[in-house]
Design a protein around this motif. Structure first.
Motif, PDB file in Angstrom:
ATOM      1  N   VAL A  20      66.256  23.980  65.785  1.00 25.81           N
ATOM      2  CA  VAL A  20      65.486  22.790  65.420  1.00 25.81           C
ATOM      3  C   VAL A  20      65.631  22.495  63.928  1.00 25.81           C
ATOM      4  N   GLY A  21      65.586  23.541  63.106  1.00 23.23           N
ATOM      5  CA  GLY A  21      65.677  23.351  61.662  1.00 23.23           C
ATOM      6  C   GLY A  21      66.989  22.712  61.240  1.00 23.23           C
ATOM      7  N   LEU A  22      68.103  23.195  61.802  1.00 24.34           N
ATOM      8  CA  LEU A  22      69.399  22.626  61.449  1.00 24.34           C
ATOM      9  C   LEU A  22      69.601  21.252  62.075  1.00 24.34           C
ATOM     10  N   SER A  23      69.121  21.069  63.301  1.00 26.37           N
ATOM     11  CA  SER A  23      69.302  19.780  63.983  1.00 26.37           C
ATOM     12  C   SER A  23      68.594  18.641  63.255  1.00 26.37           C
ATOM     13  N   MET A  24      67.491  18.948  62.581  1.00 30.87           N
ATOM     14  CA  MET A  24      66.709  17.915  61.899  1.00 30.87           C
ATOM     15  C   MET A  24      67.374  17.423  60.619  1.00 30.87           C
ATOM     16  N   PHE A  25      68.309  18.187  60.082  1.00 29.20           N
ATOM     17  CA  PHE A  25      68.876  17.826  58.776  1.00 29.20           C
ATOM     18  C   PHE A  25      70.372  17.538  58.812  1.00 29.20           C
ATOM     19  N   PHE A  26      71.061  17.875  59.904  1.00 34.70           N
ATOM     20  CA  PHE A  26      72.501  17.640  59.985  1.00 34.70           C
ATOM     21  C   PHE A  26      72.740  16.289  60.647  1.00 34.70           C
ATOM     22  N   MET A  27      73.190  15.305  59.851  1.00 27.56           N
ATOM     23  CA  MET A  27      73.463  13.957  60.350  1.00 27.56           C
ATOM     24  C   MET A  27      74.964  13.678  60.460  1.00 27.56           C
ATOM     25  N   HIS A  28      75.763  14.702  60.304  1.00 23.13           N
ATOM     26  CA  HIS A  28      77.204  14.572  60.443  1.00 23.13           C
ATOM     27  C   HIS A  28      77.540  14.288  61.907  1.00 23.13           C
ATOM     28  N   PRO A  29      78.442  13.339  62.204  1.00 22.94           N
ATOM     29  CA  PRO A  29      78.743  12.992  63.604  1.00 22.94           C
ATOM     30  C   PRO A  29      79.173  14.174  64.459  1.00 22.94           C
ATOM     31  N   VAL A  30      79.998  15.066  63.913  1.00 19.59           N
ATOM     32  CA  VAL A  30      80.447  16.226  64.687  1.00 19.59           C
ATOM     33  C   VAL A  30      79.272  17.142  64.996  1.00 19.59           C
ATOM     34  N   TYR A  31      78.427  17.387  64.002  1.00 15.87           N
ATOM     35  CA  TYR A  31      77.251  18.232  64.207  1.00 15.87           C
ATOM     36  C   TYR A  31      76.271  17.581  65.182  1.00 15.87           C
ATOM     37  N   LEU A  32      76.114  16.258  65.102  1.00 17.57           N
ATOM     38  CA  LEU A  32      75.225  15.560  66.038  1.00 17.57           C
ATOM     39  C   LEU A  32      75.735  15.682  67.473  1.00 17.57           C
ATOM     40  N   ALA A  33      77.044  15.551  67.650  1.00 29.22           N
ATOM     41  CA  ALA A  33      77.621  15.681  68.991  1.00 29.22           C
ATOM     42  C   ALA A  33      77.399  17.087  69.548  1.00 29.22           C
ATOM     43  N   ILE A  34      77.594  18.099  68.708  1.00 25.10           N
ATOM     44  CA  ILE A  34      77.374  19.482  69.133  1.00 25.10           C
ATOM     45  C   ILE A  34      75.905  19.701  69.476  1.00 25.10           C
ATOM     46  N   THR A  35      75.019  19.182  68.626  1.00 20.28           N
ATOM     47  CA  THR A  35      73.585  19.334  68.857  1.00 20.28           C
ATOM     48  C   THR A  35      73.168  18.706  70.175  1.00 20.28           C
ATOM     49  N   PHE A  36      73.585  17.472  70.395  1.00 24.68           N
ATOM     50  CA  PHE A  36      73.194  16.738  71.595  1.00 24.68           C
ATOM     51  C   PHE A  36      73.733  17.411  72.858  1.00 24.68           C
ATOM     52  N   PHE A  37      74.988  17.801  72.828  1.00 18.18           N
ATOM     53  CA  PHE A  37      75.600  18.473  73.979  1.00 18.18           C
ATOM     54  C   PHE A  37      74.909  19.801  74.275  1.00 18.18           C
ATOM     55  N   SER A  38      74.636  20.583  73.239  1.00 17.37           N
ATOM     56  CA  SER A  38      74.020  21.896  73.429  1.00 17.37           C
ATOM     57  C   SER A  38      72.591  21.765  73.946  1.00 17.37           C
ATOM     58  N   ALA A  39      71.836  20.801  73.413  1.00 17.33           N
ATOM     59  CA  ALA A  39      70.454  20.606  73.853  1.00 17.33           C
ATOM     60  C   ALA A  39      70.390  20.174  75.313  1.00 17.33           C
ATOM     61  N   ILE A  40      71.286  19.265  75.714  1.00 15.77           N
ATOM     62  CA  ILE A  40      71.328  18.822  77.108  1.00 15.77           C
ATOM     63  C   ILE A  40      71.734  19.976  78.024  1.00 15.77           C
ATOM     64  N   SER A  41      72.736  20.741  77.625  1.00 10.99           N
ATOM     65  CA  SER A  41      73.212  21.859  78.448  1.00 10.99           C
ATOM     66  C   SER A  41      72.119  22.893  78.667  1.00 10.99           C
ATOM     67  N   LEU A  42      71.378  23.219  77.607  1.00 10.32           N
ATOM     68  CA  LEU A  42      70.315  24.199  77.738  1.00 10.32           C
ATOM     69  C   LEU A  42      69.176  23.665  78.604  1.00 10.32           C
ATOM     70  N   ASN A  43      68.874  22.385  78.493  1.00 14.42           N
ATOM     71  CA  ASN A  43      67.845  21.791  79.345  1.00 14.42           C
ATOM     72  C   ASN A  43      68.241  21.851  80.807  1.00 14.42           C
ATOM     73  N   ILE A  44      69.500  21.577  81.110  1.00 15.61           N
ATOM     74  CA  ILE A  44      69.967  21.656  82.499  1.00 15.61           C
ATOM     75  C   ILE A  44      69.880  23.088  83.014  1.00 15.61           C
ATOM     76  N   ALA A  45      70.167  24.056  82.146  1.00 13.43           N
ATOM     77  CA  ALA A  45      70.141  25.455  82.563  1.00 13.43           C
ATOM     78  C   ALA A  45      68.715  25.974  82.768  1.00 13.43           C
ATOM     79  N   LEU A  46      67.771  25.531  81.924  1.00 17.10           N
ATOM     80  CA  LEU A  46      66.418  26.088  81.954  1.00 17.10           C
ATOM     81  C   LEU A  46      65.431  25.259  82.764  1.00 17.10           C
ATOM     82  N   ARG A  47      65.596  23.946  82.746  1.00 18.50           N
ATOM     83  CA  ARG A  47      64.604  23.069  83.401  1.00 18.50           C
ATOM     84  C   ARG A  47      65.308  21.864  84.040  1.00 18.50           C
TER      85      ARG A  47
END
Length: 293
Positions: A20-47
């Motif tokens: 959460v700490g890194l996701s709130m401050f990294f606005m780089h497109p590559v980092y945003l894509a990684i953040t969004f993909f990882s958050a969605i993947s974990l949500n699908i796995a857990l809930r």
């Protein structure tokens, strides 16, 4: 129970603080894509089921936040058109999309946090440091989900007796909504009294009280925590070196694809993929055990 949930609370808390700490401050497109993909993947796995239901909220919220920025910000050099003398720029649109992606990703991380970090784990971590604060935060985190669950039950019960707030005249709907809110508030007050009586009966506030827990810090927890901390420090170093920096105004910055940048991108992906990697590893392990039976 999911595999990631079985790790020690300090490992779970450290991961979500880093994510959460890194996701709130990294606005780089590559980092945003990684953040969004990882958050969605974990949500699908857990809930999985709850995640697909929540898209009814996330999709409109995403587009609403993405639209607001170009309407209030007119900076940028690539002008698409003018609305009432105000420029609609590509930079403002892309920055709005970036902000929307970041906020939705953080919301997705907190959704996973609420599943993994239960109240007993949170109290275990912070109960000795500040018992009152940990208890207050634990109750606060449980408040919204419990209210939503109870509100759903009240609405369903009221529909059975003909008090459906979605049908009928305007006056009938108002009466139904007021009745539902009245029942919900009454339940909340009674629940607060029951909670206070239960805490008093169990000796809350008595000095030198002990706490029981089943959490044991194992070797795998130490390995996982070490990896999380190393990757977190690596990404902090990337931030200080400027790898995570990307400018939207007055025009777009450049996305670097050199070796150093790729290594930092990979370290961020590895950090956010730790829970998913644990889930995948456990799934393969379980299939392997089933095949040998």
């Amino acid at each position: 129970m999911k595999a990631f949930e079985t790790f020690h609370p300090i490992v779970l808390f450290a991961f979500f603080v880093a994510a959460v700490g890194l996701s709130m401050f990294f606005m780089h497109p590559v980092y945003l894509a990684i953040t969004f993909f990882s958050a969605i993947s974990l949500n699908i796995a857990l809930r999985r089921q709850l995640f697909f239901k929540d898209w009814k909220l996330y999709v409109p919220l995403f587009f609403l936040m993405a639209i607001i920025n170009p309407l209030i910000s007119h900076n940028g050099q690539l002008v698409l058109l003018y609305i009432n003398g105000n420029a609609l720029t590509v930079e403002a649109i892309m920055y709005g999309l970036a902000i929307a992606t970041m906020i939705v990703a953080v919301m997705l991380w907190f959704s996973c946090y609420n599943v993994v970090m239960t109240s007993d784990k949170f109290i275990y971590l912070f109960g000795k440091v500040s018992p009152a604060l940990s208890l207050t935060l634990s109750i606060s985190l449980r408040l919204v989900p419990r209210f939503r669950h109870q509100l759903t039950q009240i609405i369903q019960a009221q529909k059975v007796i003909g008090m459906d707030y979605t049908a009928g005249s305007l006056w009938h709907r108002i009466k139904c909504i007021v009745r539902i809110l009245s029942i919900l508030i009454t339940w909340a007050l009674e629940n607060a009294i029951d909670t206070a009586d239960s805490m008093k009966a169990r000796g809350y506030g008595v000095k030198k009280r002990t706490a029981f827990s089943l959490f044991i810090f194992e070797r795998r927890d130490g390995i996982a925590l070490t990896i999380i901390m190393l990757l977190f420090v690596t990404n902090l170093a990337a931030s200080f070196l400027g790898t995570t920096t990307f400018y939207f105004y007055p025009t777009f910055g450049t996305i670097k694809w050199d070796i150093d940048s790729l290594l930092f991108y990979s370290s961020y992906f590895l950090l956010l993929s730790i829970p998913l990697a644990i889930e995948i590893r456990e799934a393969f392990k379980w299939r392997s055990l089933k095949s040998t039976m």
